[in-house]
Structures are given as structure tokens and as C-alpha cells.
Motif scaffolding. Structure first.
Motif, PDB file in Angstrom:
ATOM      1  N   PHE A 211       0.778  -1.211  -0.102  1.00 52.59           N
ATOM      2  CA  PHE A 211      -0.064   0.118   0.277  1.00 52.59           C
ATOM      3  C   PHE A 211       1.051   1.102   0.290  1.00 52.59           C
ATOM      4  N   GLU A 212       1.494   1.213   1.148  1.00 51.61           N
ATOM      5  CA  GLU A 212       2.677   2.727   1.080  1.00 51.61           C
ATOM      6  C   GLU A 212       3.772   3.373  -0.550  1.00 51.61           C
ATOM      7  N   ASP A 213       3.504   2.090  -1.439  1.00 57.39           N
ATOM      8  CA  ASP A 213       4.315   1.695  -2.385  1.00 57.39           C
ATOM      9  C   ASP A 213       3.127   2.254  -3.496  1.00 57.39           C
ATOM     10  N   HIS A 214       1.945   2.347  -3.768  1.00 54.03           N
ATOM     11  CA  HIS A 214       1.244   2.737  -4.338  1.00 54.03           C
ATOM     12  C   HIS A 214       1.144   4.550  -3.999  1.00 54.03           C
ATOM     13  N   VAL A 215       1.281   3.853  -2.333  1.00 56.35           N
ATOM     14  CA  VAL A 215       0.826   6.053  -1.813  1.00 56.35           C
ATOM     15  C   VAL A 215       1.686   7.170  -2.603  1.00 56.35           C
ATOM     16  N   ARG A 216       3.087   6.159  -2.397  1.00 59.05           N
ATOM     17  CA  ARG A 216       4.433   7.016  -3.274  1.00 59.05           C
ATOM     18  C   ARG A 216       3.596   6.693  -4.428  1.00 59.05           C
ATOM     19  N   LEU A 217       3.906   6.633  -5.377  1.00 58.56           N
ATOM     20  CA  LEU A 217       3.449   6.415  -7.008  1.00 58.56           C
ATOM     21  C   LEU A 217       2.538   8.122  -7.060  1.00 58.56           C
ATOM     22  N   LEU A 218       1.355   7.358  -6.342  1.00 58.26           N
ATOM     23  CA  LEU A 218       0.104   8.607  -6.629  1.00 58.26           C
ATOM     24  C   LEU A 218       0.915  10.172  -6.448  1.00 58.26           C
ATOM     25  N   GLN A 219       1.880  10.067  -5.181  1.00 56.17           N
ATOM     26  CA  GLN A 219       2.168  11.432  -4.928  1.00 56.17           C
ATOM     27  C   GLN A 219       3.412  11.574  -5.903  1.00 56.17           C
ATOM     28  N   ASP A 220       4.029  10.636  -6.898  1.00 55.17           N
ATOM     29  CA  ASP A 220       4.601  11.237  -7.787  1.00 55.17           C
ATOM     30  C   ASP A 220       4.336  11.580  -8.834  1.00 55.17           C
TER      31      ASP A 220
ATOM     32  N   ILE B 245      -1.509  13.782  -2.125  1.00 56.26           N
ATOM     33  CA  ILE B 245      -0.358  13.985  -1.345  1.00 56.26           C
ATOM     34  C   ILE B 245      -0.443  13.884  -0.165  1.00 56.26           C
ATOM     35  N   PRO B 246       0.359  13.443  -0.060  1.00 59.34           N
ATOM     36  CA  PRO B 246       0.149  12.620   1.731  1.00 59.34           C
ATOM     37  C   PRO B 246       0.249  13.677   3.026  1.00 59.34           C
ATOM     38  N   ALA B 247      -0.872  14.150   4.430  1.00 57.82           N
ATOM     39  CA  ALA B 247      -0.524  14.872   4.872  1.00 57.82           C
ATOM     40  C   ALA B 247      -0.104  14.852   6.384  1.00 57.82           C
ATOM     41  N   GLN B 248      -0.140  13.598   6.522  1.00 57.15           N
ATOM     42  CA  GLN B 248      -0.337  12.221   7.706  1.00 57.15           C
ATOM     43  C   GLN B 248      -0.334  11.120   7.511  1.00 57.15           C
TER      44      GLN B 248
ATOM     45  N   ASP C 201      -6.154  -8.294  17.552  1.00 58.02           N
ATOM     46  CA  ASP C 201      -5.223  -8.452  17.596  1.00 58.02           C
ATOM     47  C   ASP C 201      -4.880  -7.717  16.458  1.00 58.02           C
ATOM     48  N   GLU C 202      -5.016  -6.873  15.632  1.00 54.84           N
ATOM     49  CA  GLU C 202      -3.874  -6.195  14.972  1.00 54.84           C
ATOM     50  C   GLU C 202      -3.689  -5.459  14.913  1.00 54.84           C
ATOM     51  N   ASP C 203      -3.003  -3.820  14.078  1.00 49.71           N
ATOM     52  CA  ASP C 203      -2.904  -2.658  14.449  1.00 49.71           C
ATOM     53  C   ASP C 203      -2.824  -2.151  12.681  1.00 49.71           C
ATOM     54  N   ALA C 204      -3.478  -1.429  12.728  1.00 55.15           N
ATOM     55  CA  ALA C 204      -3.353  -0.441  11.728  1.00 55.15           C
ATOM     56  C   ALA C 204      -2.664   0.318  10.998  1.00 55.15           C
ATOM     57  N   HIS C 205      -2.385   0.802   9.187  1.00 52.81           N
ATOM     58  CA  HIS C 205      -1.409   2.088   9.047  1.00 52.81           C
ATOM     59  C   HIS C 205      -2.362   2.894   8.755  1.00 52.81           C
ATOM     60  N   CYS C 206      -2.205   3.896   8.529  1.00 55.82           N
ATOM     61  CA  CYS C 206      -3.711   5.370   8.219  1.00 55.82           C
ATOM     62  C   CYS C 206      -3.515   6.255   7.797  1.00 55.82           C
ATOM     63  N   TRP C 207      -3.333   6.498   6.132  1.00 53.09           N
ATOM     64  CA  TRP C 207      -2.792   8.270   5.822  1.00 53.09           C
ATOM     65  C   TRP C 207      -3.923   8.601   5.397  1.00 53.09           C
TER      66      TRP C 207
END
Length: 235
Positions: free
Chosen positions: A180-189, A194-197, A207-213
Motif C-alpha cells: 500500500f505504501e508503495d502505491h501511495v508513493r506512486l500517487l504522490q510522484d 499528497i500525503p499530509a499525515q 488482534d492487529e494494528d493498522a496504518h492510516c494515511w
């Protein structure tokens, strides 16, 4: 079986359902069939430690306060594929009122409608390739939570207004499995979002954590600082 044992059994079943759903990837037909059978008991098994919807809604409130001038009651929000509507309930408690929602499953959408937190709710809608009546630049904020693939971000960007935001929260295991993070980076490029936070390893379920963009829909190139972060926006 006593009440505690019943709840434990429901939570264990919910964890298994979630893992099984991840194994289906992005197959819309199989996911629809899967969630149709889970809809009636979906909420019962998610009570213990399930804080993902609350965190996402509070991030929306922080984004509104930090970046947007429009009052919460006047902000249009799209809740994309969040099942029975827990995010809508949390958003309403924070005084957001213009909330639309959709889900792939008609049964999940019916459950969400019963919360009365939504202005409009629709089922049988796939995030990849939204119907044409989801017009470009319709929403100030768009959301997706749980295990929505990164390919859906482009469509969320399409329906987000200039200077609006996309909030995407994915379970850690699913986000990493789908790069997912690579896709976010591609969309930014590409200048699409544009990632803000970025909230890494945040709470989600017992049972599990999450990443949030939090991703800004650009626009206004003047709204971007020289370091690529989003400046304070006032619409």
C-alpha cells in the motif's frame, strides 16, 4: 454456553472471517457473497478492542480543524465500503452530518442505513469504477477502512474536491501484503494525492494494528510547502 463464552466465540469467529476475507483479494463477486453471509453477525464479534472507526473519525475531525474552514455540519463525506456503518456513527457523534456511504454488500448497506447516521446509503457498489453519478469533486473527505486495496485510491481522489482529503486506513498485514505504501508513493510522484499525515501501527482491533494515511487532493499547488507537505488550507 454463558454470555462471556458466547462473546468470545463471536470474536474468534470475527477474526477468522476477517482473515478469510483478506484471502479473497479484490474479487468483487466472491467478496459480495462472503459479506452477505456475515452481515447479520458482523457487529457482534467486533466489540472487543475494535477502535478503527473511532480513530478514523477522530482523524477526520483533526483534519477539518487543522486544514478546512467549512463547518463540520456542511462538509460532504463519502464512507467507502465500511460495512455496517460504524464509521458513520462515529462521524455523526463528532457533528458531521452530510455522510454518504456505499458497500459492495446490499446486506451490509441495509445495516448501515439502520444506524440513521447517513444521508444516503447504497449497496452493490464496487470501489473500483464507481457509478457515473458519483461525480468528480463531490466530497470534502472520503474514507476507506479495513482492507481496501490501494487501486481504489484513484477513484476516491476523483470524487474528492480540490483541497479535500482521502483518509485510508488498512490493517497492517493487508497494507504490507498489498504494498500500500508503495502505491501511495506512486500517487504522490504523479501528483494525484499528497500525503499530509501518516499514522503507523495505530490501533484498529484487539488482534492487529493498522496504518492510516491522510492524503490531500492537490490542486492548488500553492497549498504545498517546499518540502512537499500540505499547508493549512482554507476553502
Amino acid at each position: 454456553m454463558n454470555t462471556l463464552d458466547q462473546q468470545t466465540a463471536l470474536e474468534q469467529a470475527a477474526r477468522k472471517h476477517t482473515k478469510d476475507s483478506h484471502a479473497l483479494g479484490g474479487d468483487a463477486g466472491r467478496l459480495d457473497h462472503f459479506y452477505r453471509g456475515w452481515a447479520s453477525s458482523y457487529d457482534l464479534g467486533l466489540a472487543d478492542g475494535y477502535c478503527g472507526p473511532m480513530i478514523a473519525a477522530e482523524m477526520a475531525a483533526a483534519v477539518q480543524t487543522a486544514y478546512l474552514a467549512r463547518h463540520r455540519t456542511a462538509m460532504a463525506i463519502l464512507d467507502a465500503g465500511w460495512g455496517t456503518g460504524p464509521v458513520g456513527v462515529e462521524l455523526e457523534s463528532l457533528r458531521f452530518r452530510l455522510i454518504d456511504g456505499f458497500d459492495l454488500s446490499e446486506e451490509m448497506a441495509k445495516k448501515a442505513q439502520q444506524t440513521r447516521a447517513y444521508r444516503n446509503v447504497r449497496g452493490d457498489v464496487d470501489l473500483i469504477g464507481l457509478p457515473s453519478d458519483y461525480f468528480r469533486a463531490s466530497y470534502d473527505l472520503t474514507f476507506t477502512l479495513g482492507h481496501v486495496g490501494p487501486d481504489g485510491l484513484r477513484e476516491l481522489a476523483r470524487v474528492t474536491r480540490s483541497n479535500g482529503f482521502v483518509i485510508a486506513s488498512d490493517r497492517k498485514s493487508y497494507a504490507e501484503a498489498t504494498s500500500f505504501e508503495d502505491h501511495v508513493r506512486l500517487l504522490q510522484d504523479e501528483g494525484v494525492l499528497i500525503p499530509a499525515q501518516y499514522l503507523r501501527n495505530g490501533g484498529y482491533a484487539a488482534d492487529e494494528d493498522a496504518h492510516c494515511w491522510v492524503l490531500g487532493y492537490p490542486p492548488a499547488k500553492a497549498a504545498l510547502r517546499e518540502d512537499g507537505t500540505v499547508a493549512r488550507l482554507r476553502s
